[in-house]
Design a protein around this motif. Sequence first.
Motif, mmCIF file in Angstrom:
data_model
loop_
_atom_site.group_PDB
_atom_site.id
_atom_site.type_symbol
_atom_site.label_atom_id
_atom_site.label_comp_id
_atom_site.label_asym_id
_atom_site.label_seq_id
_atom_site.Cartn_x
_atom_site.Cartn_y
_atom_site.Cartn_z
ATOM 1 N N ALA A 37 1.732 -2.939 1.400
ATOM 2 C CA ALA A 37 1.363 -3.208 2.667
ATOM 3 C C ALA A 37 1.799 -4.977 1.987
ATOM 4 N N PHE A 38 2.040 -5.779 1.432
ATOM 5 C CA PHE A 38 3.183 -6.705 1.360
ATOM 6 C C PHE A 38 4.415 -7.188 2.298
ATOM 7 N N ARG A 39 4.563 -5.866 2.981
ATOM 8 C CA ARG A 39 5.496 -6.073 4.242
ATOM 9 C C ARG A 39 5.068 -6.299 5.367
ATOM 10 N N SER A 40 3.794 -6.579 5.424
ATOM 11 C CA SER A 40 3.029 -7.048 6.719
ATOM 12 C C SER A 40 3.943 -8.412 7.411
ATOM 13 N N THR A 41 4.033 -8.512 9.052
ATOM 14 C CA THR A 41 3.995 -9.422 9.359
ATOM 15 C C THR A 41 2.758 -10.327 10.091
ATOM 16 N N GLU A 42 2.187 -9.825 9.547
ATOM 17 C CA GLU A 42 0.748 -10.419 10.173
ATOM 18 C C GLU A 42 1.270 -12.059 8.869
ATOM 19 N N PRO A 43 -0.141 -12.810 9.815
ATOM 20 C CA PRO A 43 -0.562 -14.089 8.746
ATOM 21 C C PRO A 43 -1.052 -13.175 8.405
ATOM 22 N N PHE A 44 -1.723 -13.529 6.876
ATOM 23 C CA PHE A 44 -2.319 -13.360 5.633
ATOM 24 C C PHE A 44 -2.493 -11.770 5.282
ATOM 25 N N CYS A 45 -1.305 -10.783 5.566
ATOM 26 C CA CYS A 45 -1.586 -9.507 5.695
ATOM 27 C C CYS A 45 -2.592 -8.849 6.414
ATOM 28 N N LEU A 46 -2.932 -9.585 7.120
ATOM 29 C CA LEU A 46 -4.605 -8.986 7.633
ATOM 30 C C LEU A 46 -4.011 -7.908 7.698
ATOM 31 N N ASP A 47 -3.285 -6.953 8.330
ATOM 32 C CA ASP A 47 -3.015 -5.311 8.547
ATOM 33 C C ASP A 47 -3.217 -4.787 8.025
ATOM 34 N N THR A 48 -2.972 -5.415 6.454
ATOM 35 C CA THR A 48 -2.162 -4.043 5.641
ATOM 36 C C THR A 48 -3.174 -4.508 3.993
ATOM 37 N N LEU A 49 -4.237 -6.135 4.042
ATOM 38 C CA LEU A 49 -5.064 -6.312 3.100
ATOM 39 C C LEU A 49 -6.036 -7.187 3.352
ATOM 40 N N ALA A 50 -7.396 -6.847 2.746
ATOM 41 C CA ALA A 50 -8.374 -7.735 2.726
ATOM 42 C C ALA A 50 -8.467 -8.609 2.711
ATOM 43 N N PHE A 51 -8.875 -9.989 2.792
ATOM 44 C CA PHE A 51 -7.891 -11.350 3.128
ATOM 45 C C PHE A 51 -8.854 -11.597 1.753
ATOM 46 N N THR A 52 -9.103 -11.295 -0.141
ATOM 47 C CA THR A 52 -9.256 -11.522 -0.634
ATOM 48 C C THR A 52 -8.150 -10.756 -1.686
ATOM 49 N N GLN A 53 -7.532 -9.319 -0.978
ATOM 50 C CA GLN A 53 -6.446 -8.829 -1.916
ATOM 51 C C GLN A 53 -5.482 -10.006 -1.311
ATOM 52 N N TRP A 54 -5.313 -10.801 -0.517
ATOM 53 C CA TRP A 54 -4.529 -11.159 0.065
ATOM 54 C C TRP A 54 -4.611 -12.529 -1.386
ATOM 55 N N VAL A 55 -5.843 -12.746 -1.157
ATOM 56 C CA VAL A 55 -5.697 -14.902 -2.162
ATOM 57 C C VAL A 55 -5.076 -13.829 -3.892
ATOM 58 N N GLN A 56 -5.700 -13.106 -4.084
ATOM 59 C CA GLN A 56 -5.148 -13.109 -5.487
ATOM 60 C C GLN A 56 -4.323 -12.227 -5.271
ATOM 61 N N PHE A 57 -3.094 -11.076 -4.560
ATOM 62 C CA PHE A 57 -2.171 -11.201 -5.230
ATOM 63 C C PHE A 57 -0.939 -11.420 -4.161
ATOM 64 N N VAL A 58 -1.176 -12.389 -3.169
ATOM 65 C CA VAL A 58 0.003 -13.423 -2.078
ATOM 66 C C VAL A 58 0.070 -14.395 -2.854
ATOM 67 N N PHE A 59 -1.461 -15.065 -2.045
ATOM 68 C CA PHE A 59 -2.085 -16.928 -2.302
ATOM 69 C C PHE A 59 -1.514 -17.237 -3.841
ATOM 70 N N LEU A 60 -2.702 -16.376 -4.700
ATOM 71 C CA LEU A 60 -2.561 -16.617 -5.835
ATOM 72 C C LEU A 60 -1.712 -16.648 -6.311
ATOM 73 N N GLU A 61 -1.029 -15.738 -6.935
ATOM 74 C CA GLU A 61 0.448 -15.272 -7.580
ATOM 75 C C GLU A 61 0.840 -16.480 -7.279
ATOM 76 N N ARG A 62 1.773 -16.877 -5.804
ATOM 77 C CA ARG A 62 2.893 -17.946 -5.269
ATOM 78 C C ARG A 62 2.552 -18.831 -5.669
ATOM 79 N N MET A 63 1.359 -19.247 -5.699
ATOM 80 C CA MET A 63 0.399 -20.887 -5.912
ATOM 81 C C MET A 63 0.594 -21.177 -7.780
ATOM 82 N N LYS A 64 0.314 -19.906 -8.378
ATOM 83 C CA LYS A 64 0.510 -20.024 -10.005
ATOM 84 C C LYS A 64 2.410 -19.923 -10.208
ATOM 85 N N VAL A 65 3.570 -19.471 -10.090
ATOM 86 C CA VAL A 65 4.653 -19.637 -9.801
ATOM 87 C C VAL A 65 4.887 -21.121 -9.068
#
Length: 111
Positions: A37-65
């Motif tokens: 699901a994280f290998r998407s080339t679409e912005p916000f992984c729209l084709d593989t994740l719900a927006f809220t999943q992207w917020v939790q697992f991509v945005f928040l994780e990256r920003m915390k690091v």
Amino acid sequence: MRYSDDIAGQVADCLLSIEMELRKLDMWASQRPPEDAFRSTEPFCLDTLAFTQWVQFVFLERMKVIVENGHPLPEVSGIAPMAEEYFRGRPESGQGLIRELEVFDQLLSGQ
């Protein structure tokens, strides 16, 4: 651009508020999506994740690091409009989450 510790602290607080809003909406996932699901080339992984999943697992994780390691923060952010679009027509208003994302966007944009 290097941000002051004050801005980094505000960003950290904002990230925590975003997490809390996801939990209030009962949209905090207990399990991570499959790695594919994280290998998407679409912005916000729209084709593989719900927006809220992207917020939790991509945005928040990256920003915390970024914050925890003192790396430079992004200079712009425009996540709130995507949240508005995601919640349009849904039974949940998402207004608390949208508001917190607006705060985040404004912090990084220096407003």
